[in-house]
Every structure is written in structure tokens, then in C-alpha cells.
Scaffold this motif. Structure first.
Motif, PDB file in Angstrom:
ATOM      1  N   GLY A 195       0.835  -1.216   0.000  1.00 47.21           N
ATOM      2  CA  GLY A 195       0.000   0.000   0.000  1.00 47.21           C
ATOM      3  C   GLY A 195       0.861   1.254   0.000  1.00 47.21           C
ATOM      4  N   THR A 196       1.963   1.194   0.757  1.00 47.78           N
ATOM      5  CA  THR A 196       2.865   2.353   0.823  1.00 47.78           C
ATOM      6  C   THR A 196       3.652   2.488  -0.474  1.00 47.78           C
ATOM      7  N   ALA A 197       4.046   1.358  -1.066  1.00 51.19           N
ATOM      8  CA  ALA A 197       4.712   1.419  -2.377  1.00 51.19           C
ATOM      9  C   ALA A 197       3.784   2.153  -3.354  1.00 51.19           C
ATOM     10  N   GLY A 198       2.494   1.793  -3.325  1.00 51.19           N
ATOM     11  CA  GLY A 198       1.523   2.434  -4.209  1.00 51.19           C
ATOM     12  C   GLY A 198       1.364   3.915  -3.907  1.00 51.19           C
ATOM     13  N   LEU A 199       1.249   4.240  -2.634  1.00 54.92           N
ATOM     14  CA  LEU A 199       1.066   5.646  -2.240  1.00 54.92           C
ATOM     15  C   LEU A 199       2.259   6.499  -2.664  1.00 54.92           C
ATOM     16  N   GLU A 241      10.392  13.771   1.927  1.00 58.22           N
ATOM     17  CA  GLU A 241      11.439  13.030   2.648  1.00 58.22           C
ATOM     18  C   GLU A 241      10.910  11.663   3.073  1.00 58.22           C
ATOM     19  N   ARG A 242      11.734  10.634   2.861  1.00 61.55           N
ATOM     20  CA  ARG A 242      11.341   9.295   3.316  1.00 61.55           C
ATOM     21  C   ARG A 242      12.599   8.465   3.530  1.00 61.55           C
ATOM     22  N   GLY A 243      12.474   7.453   4.382  1.00 65.52           N
ATOM     23  CA  GLY A 243      13.602   6.545   4.625  1.00 65.52           C
ATOM     24  C   GLY A 243      13.133   5.121   4.434  1.00 65.52           C
ATOM     25  N   CYS A 244      13.842   4.376   3.574  1.00 66.33           N
ATOM     26  CA  CYS A 244      13.451   2.984   3.292  1.00 66.33           C
ATOM     27  C   CYS A 244      14.555   2.041   3.754  1.00 66.33           C
ATOM     28  N   TYR A 245      14.160   0.829   4.092  1.00 65.18           N
ATOM     29  CA  TYR A 245      15.148  -0.199   4.427  1.00 65.18           C
ATOM     30  C   TYR A 245      14.609  -1.537   3.924  1.00 65.18           C
ATOM     31  N   SER A 298      14.742   2.450   9.096  1.00 67.65           N
ATOM     32  CA  SER A 298      13.971   3.315   8.194  1.00 67.65           C
ATOM     33  C   SER A 298      13.913   4.743   8.749  1.00 67.65           C
ATOM     34  N   TYR A 299      13.711   4.853  10.056  1.00 72.05           N
ATOM     35  CA  TYR A 299      13.651   6.192  10.679  1.00 72.05           C
ATOM     36  C   TYR A 299      14.996   6.902  10.525  1.00 72.05           C
ATOM     37  N   PHE A 324       9.747   4.826   6.554  1.00 74.05           N
ATOM     38  CA  PHE A 324       9.313   5.855   7.498  1.00 74.05           C
ATOM     39  C   PHE A 324       9.135   7.139   6.697  1.00 74.05           C
ATOM     40  N   PHE A 325       7.986   7.780   6.856  1.00 76.04           N
ATOM     41  CA  PHE A 325       7.716   9.030   6.132  1.00 76.04           C
ATOM     42  C   PHE A 325       6.768   9.880   6.964  1.00 76.04           C
TER      43      PHE A 325
END
Ligand code: CAA
Length: 393
Positions: free
Chosen positions: A119-123, A179-183, A217-218, A319-320
């Protein structure tokens, strides 16, 4: 000046029936307090054989379309469907939705998968698309039915539901920050091989992986210019069960005591009210949490910033953050949302077992399981391995 993009409309849907976790505890012969407080769930949404991830998603998506003018619907360039419990290995759920909901055919429609992260990938994909083409909008629909093996520790966390979000420029509900952080890492904490109807899980590993991926992620979010926790008025976590969100809060409090000093997890439990009554909805869970916060916070949230953590086992985390718009209360249907939950029917344990474990996809006889349903769509039959849906209302 940077373009503001984010969620302009958000609607959810769930099943017509539920099982109370008291009844499940009674059948399992354990203290109900374990499920109610230890796990933090009170009800589990249970699909009937004519409710699946397409019909539940179509209900949420149509509710969004019902709030739009035909001109606004024409701006939709893309329909993204996120699920980890899809109905077909080839045809996307989005293609099924094209035949069910009131959308125009001149858009690209596809499905994304990465466990509960889809869902977040889509958003985020949708937000970037709208940043590049601000006149267009994107409809993101996330839906899942969480199913574990009977009499396993995961059973009490089952649930089902969908969320549909319209992503536009100058959004009425929440502006999503760039801004976003992915892991991402290869972790075997939760998976579902193609031949399995239910998920397989290493419960302890999954809880650890969730918390570790959240911290990484944070940190990535901060490195990318995100706001430290003390500048985020609210936090909204992926909720496989509400106790996990509490654990996430406690984990951040232990790691960042100064930044978290003015925060109490009681306040954040507002975002868990709906999830507690629905159960895990995988891809939709974080956004049903957002809706729970927007609907149920007594104070005006205008201008306040929410930090989000999305987790999909396997594993990907992000994290966003986002800031609530002044129009949000007019753009959400709080009363309708509360009624969707209140209008459901309680099942006996035996009927729950039939729906969840014995009967499979709707087949043969034309039984309508929820004849007085307020839902728009149901699975009416499977003929020649083709799923046939029906618009009821
Ligand atoms: N009264 C009150 N509390 C009680 C109690 C009682 N009588 N008996 C037990 N408890 C408490 C326990 O102390 C425990 O609390 P803490 O976690 O705070 O220590 C809590 O109830 C749960 O007890 P257990 O740890 O013994 O539970 P369990 O091992 O039977 O099952 C689980 C827990 C492993 C998470 C299981 O529900 C599961 O496998 N769930 C599916 C996997 C999952 O959701 N993982 C989450 C992270 S992965 C993710 O987020 C992606 C996703 O959506 C799947």
C-alpha cells in the motif's frame, strides 16, 4: 515552489461479519485477556465466500469515486492495486476493478506486491507521479484478507479490509512530505508460497524484524532531511495487531527518550481503534490506522504532522511523514465510517470456522451470504475458472 501532493480522499471497507476474540478464546480454551490485552484485538473481520479482495476493494474504491465529479474522475491516470492476497497470479486486481467501479478506461491499471508494504509502495509511487504531472490524479487501492492456519498463534490476528486513496496535488486531507527513509533486506519472517491459502510465519523473528527495520527506516528518513520525532505530533504504525503498534512506540521511546519525552502511547491508541475491531488488513492496515486517527481524534488536527511507519515482512520498511490539511474534516466521512463498523453482524465460532476454513471461494449455487448488505459488490460465481462479480446496489 515545491508542489504539495498527498491524500485528497480516503475511504475504507471491511467484511459484513466478525468474530469476537472472546469467542475465539473460549474455543481455544484460553484466557480472553491474552487476545484482548496481550494481543490488543477485540474483533476479527471474517469474509463470507462471496467476499474477496476484489469485492472488498471495489467497495472502498467506489466510495471514493462517489465523492468525485465526472471531470475529477477523468483526471485519474493510474489505478494501483496493492495486495498480498490477490485472486490471480497473472491478471491484476486492478484489471478486475476496471470492470466494476465507475472509472474511465483511459488509465493504466496494475497490481503491486511486497507483503504489507504494498500500500505504501503504491502511495509513494502515486505521490511521485503527481509531483511529475500535477494535473493528473492516481487512485491507490489496498486490500487484504489475513489468513493463518487454524489453531496457530497467528489466528487471533486475522482480519480483512481495504482502503482506497485518491492522490492529487493540493490534497484536502494530508500532504505527504518528499522526505522518506526505506530499508529492505531478505528476511524469512512471514511468507506464503503459491500453493498455500494461509500465510506461514516465524512470529518472534517477525516482531524483531519489524522493530529493527523501523529503526533503520527512521534513521534513513532523518538522513534524507526528515523531521526528528519531537517535531512529529502523531505517530501511526503498521498494525498487524494493536499491541505491535504499542511495541513500536515503546521501542522508539527506549531508543530516543528525549525526542519521545512528550509523547504518550495512550494518545496514539486513537489510530488503533479501527484496527482493534477489524484485525490485520496487511496492505491497508497503516491507512485504516490513519483514518481511525482522523475520525476519532477530538481535537482539530489541522497543521499537525504525522510520522508513519510501514512494514512489509520479507522485508521492506519505510518511514515518512505528512501534514494534515485544514479541509480534512469535510473530506472524510466519519459517520459513515463508524456505521460501517457498527452495522456488522457477529458470527458464532462454528460459522466462523466454516467461512474461514471450510468453504472456499464462492462456487456453484447462487447463495448470497449477506442479503441485507450495504456493500456494492460481491463475488457471484466462479465459472470455468473465471471469477464473476455482481454489482448489488
Ligand atoms: N492476559 C494478558 N496478557 C497476556 C495473557 C493474559 N492472560 N497471556 C499472554 N499475554 C500477553 C503476553 O505476555 C504477550 O505480551 P507481550 O508481547 O507484551 O510480551 C502477548 O500476550 C502475546 O503473547 P505471546 O507472545 O505468548 O503470543 P503468541 O506467541 O501466542 O503469538 C504472535 C504472538 C507470535 C505475534 C502471533 O500472534 C503471530 O504469529 N502473529 C502473526 C505474525 C505477526 O503479526 N507478526 C507481527 C510482525 S510482522 C508484520 O507486522 C507483518 C504482518 O502484518 C504480518
Amino acid at each position: 515552489k515545491a508542489i504539495k501532493v498527498g491524500i485528497n480522499r480516503i475511504e475504507f471497507s471491511t467484511t459484513e461479519n466478525y468474530l469476537t476474540l472472546e469467542k475465539l478464546a473460549e474455543a481455544h480454551q484460553i484466557d480472553p485477556a491474552k487476545y484482548l490485552y496481550g494481543i490488543g484485538q477485540s474483533k476479527m473481520a471474517v469474509p463470507t465466500p462471496d467476499e474477496d479482495t476484489i469485492s472488498i476493494a471495489a467497495n472502498a474504491a467506489q466510495d471514493v469515486l462517489n465523492t468525485m465529479t465526472p471531470e475529477e474522475v477523468n483526471t485519474i491516470s493510474t489505478l494501483i492495486f496493492a495486495t498480498e492476497t490477490g485472486v490471480d497470479q497473472s491478471k491484476s486486481g486492478a484489471a478486475y476493478l476496471m470492470g466494476l467501479i465507475d472509472i474511465h478506461p483511459n488509465c493504466r491499471a496494475f497490481e503491486v506486491k511486497q507483503a504489507c508494504y504494498g500500500g505504501t509502495a503504491g502511495l509513494q509511487m502515486a505521490c511521485d507521479m503527481v509531483r511529475a504531472r500535477p494535473d493528473e490524479s492516481v487512485l491507490v487501492v489496498a486490500c487484504d484478507i489475513a489468513r493463518y492456519q487454524q489453531n496457530t498463534p497467528g489466528e487471533c490476528t486475522q482480519g480483512a479490509g481495504a482502503v482506497a486513496m485518491l492522490i492529487t496535488a493540493d490534497p484536502d486531507i494530508i500532504e505527504i512530505d518528499a522526505e522518506r527513509g526505506c530499508y529492505s533486506a531478505d528476511i524469512m519472517d512471514f511468507w506464503r508460497p503459491n500453493q498455500f491459502k494461509h500465510a506461514l510465519v516465524d512470529g518472534e523473528l517477525s516482531k524483531d524484524a519489524y522493530l529493527n527495520v523501523m529503526t533503520s527506516s527512521y534513521q534513513g528518513y532523518l538522513v534524507n532531511g526528515g523531521k526528528p520525532l519531537d517535531q512529529l505530533e502523531w505517530l501511526c504504525f503498521h498494525q498487524p495487531f494493536t499491541k505491535m503498534a504499542k511495541k513500536a512506540f515503546e521501542h522508539l521511546s527506549a531508543q530516543y527518550p528525549e525526542q519521545m519525552a512528550d509523547k504518550t502511547d495512550a494518545a496514539y491508541s486513537i489510530s488503533q481503534q479501527y484496527g482493534r475491531e477489524i484485525g490485520n488488513t496487511y496492505t491497508a492496515s497503516l491507512y485504516i490506522g490513519l483514518l481511525s486517527l482522523l475520525d476519532n481524534a477530538e481535537q482539530d488536527l489541522t497543521g499537525q504532522t504525522i510520522g508513519f511507519f510501514s512494514y512489509g515482512s520479507g522485508a521492506v520498511g519505510e518511514f515518512f511523514s505528512g501534514t494534515v490539511n485544514k479541509n480534512y474534516r469535510h473530506a472524510i466521512n466519519t459517520l459513515a465510517n463508524q456505521q460501517k463498523l457498527a452495522a456488522r453482524t457477529a458470527l458464532s465460532y462454528d460459522t466462523y470456522c466454516q467461512y474461514m476454513y471450510q468453504l472456499r471461494d464462492y462456487d456453484q449455487a447462487n447463495i448470497r451470504y449477506n442479503p441485507t448488505s450495504g456493500s456494492n459488490f460481491r463475488l457471484a460465481a466462479i465459472h470455468d475458472n473465471k471469477r464473476v462479480y455482481e454489482r448489488v446496489l
